[in-house]
Write an enzyme that holds these catalytic residues in place. Structure first.
Site, PDB file in Angstrom:
ATOM      1  N   HIS A 121      30.856  38.459  45.331  1.00  0.00           N
ATOM      2  CA  HIS A 121      32.072  39.238  45.082  1.00  0.00           C
ATOM      3  C   HIS A 121      31.797  40.114  43.875  1.00  0.00           C
ATOM      4  O   HIS A 121      31.193  39.670  42.900  1.00  0.00           O
ATOM      5  CB  HIS A 121      33.268  38.328  44.772  1.00  0.00           C
ATOM      6  CG  HIS A 121      34.425  39.083  44.194  1.00  0.00           C
ATOM      7  ND1 HIS A 121      35.339  39.749  44.976  1.00  0.00           N
ATOM      8  CD2 HIS A 121      34.785  39.323  42.903  1.00  0.00           C
ATOM      9  CE1 HIS A 121      36.219  40.353  44.192  1.00  0.00           C
ATOM     10  NE2 HIS A 121      35.900  40.108  42.932  1.00  0.00           N
ATOM     11  N   GLU A 132      40.554  40.032  37.040  1.00  0.00           N
ATOM     12  CA  GLU A 132      39.719  38.948  37.553  1.00  0.00           C
ATOM     13  C   GLU A 132      38.986  38.215  36.431  1.00  0.00           C
ATOM     14  O   GLU A 132      38.891  36.981  36.451  1.00  0.00           O
ATOM     15  CB  GLU A 132      38.734  39.491  38.582  1.00  0.00           C
ATOM     16  CG  GLU A 132      39.421  39.979  39.851  1.00  0.00           C
ATOM     17  CD  GLU A 132      38.495  40.721  40.794  1.00  0.00           C
ATOM     18  OE1 GLU A 132      37.297  40.907  40.458  1.00  0.00           O
ATOM     19  OE2 GLU A 132      38.959  41.123  41.878  1.00  0.00           O
TER      20      GLU A 132
END
Length: 161
Positions: A121, A132
């Site tokens: 990712h 994130e």
């Protein structure tokens, strides 16, 4: 302008169980990117749902949550000039069958019928990266340091790292 950015990279469960951690990290370091935070964790459902909240309600959401929580992952904060864009290019297209050879997903991703295992990712924007990173790292878990070759690439010879 020196656009030093930070981005989140997750080496996903399939890459961990296939022994690809070192190879993936090596690619980022060879590109001149700096790992400023890193740890191995097992993502639980709650964290996975927070991370992928924009996909909630989509047909693939449950499979995505099952995939990312299936085994441990390595989460990293990667720093460098235009890090978000550079890491995304290195990762390749989300679907391994569409990823160019030479990219991480092109070389290591698997498309197995109704499932794709894309090994990594990478944050898709600076804003996503900030959000994130804050999900996985406390500020004190991200480190400032100089790499041995940093002095070489400075504009002024006497510039300190």
């Amino acid at each position: 302008m020196n656009e030093v950015e930070r981005t989140l990279v997750i080496i996903k469960p399939d890459a961990v169980v296939r022994g690809l951690i070192g190879e993936i990290i090596s690619r980022f370091e060879k590109k001149g990117l700096k790992i400023v935070g890193m740890k191995m964790i097992w993502i639980d459902r709650e964290l996975a749902e927070k991370h992928y909240e924009e996909h909630k309600g989509k047909p693939f959401f449950e499979a995505l949550i099952d995939y990312i929580t299936k085994a441990p992952v390595v989460v990293m904060v990667v720093e460098g000039r235009y890090a978000v864009e550079v890491v995304r290019k290195m990762a390749g297209a989300t679907d391994p069958k569409d990823a160019a050879p030479g990219t991480i997903r092109g070389d290591y991703g698997l498309d197995i019928g109704d499932a794709i295992y894309n090994v990594i990712h990478a944050s898709d924007s600076k804003e996503s990266a900030e959000r994130e990173i804050s999900l996985y790292f406390k500020p004190e878990e991200i480190y400032e340091y100089c790499k041995a070759a940093d002095w070489f690439y400075r504009e002024k010879k006497q510039a300190k790292c």
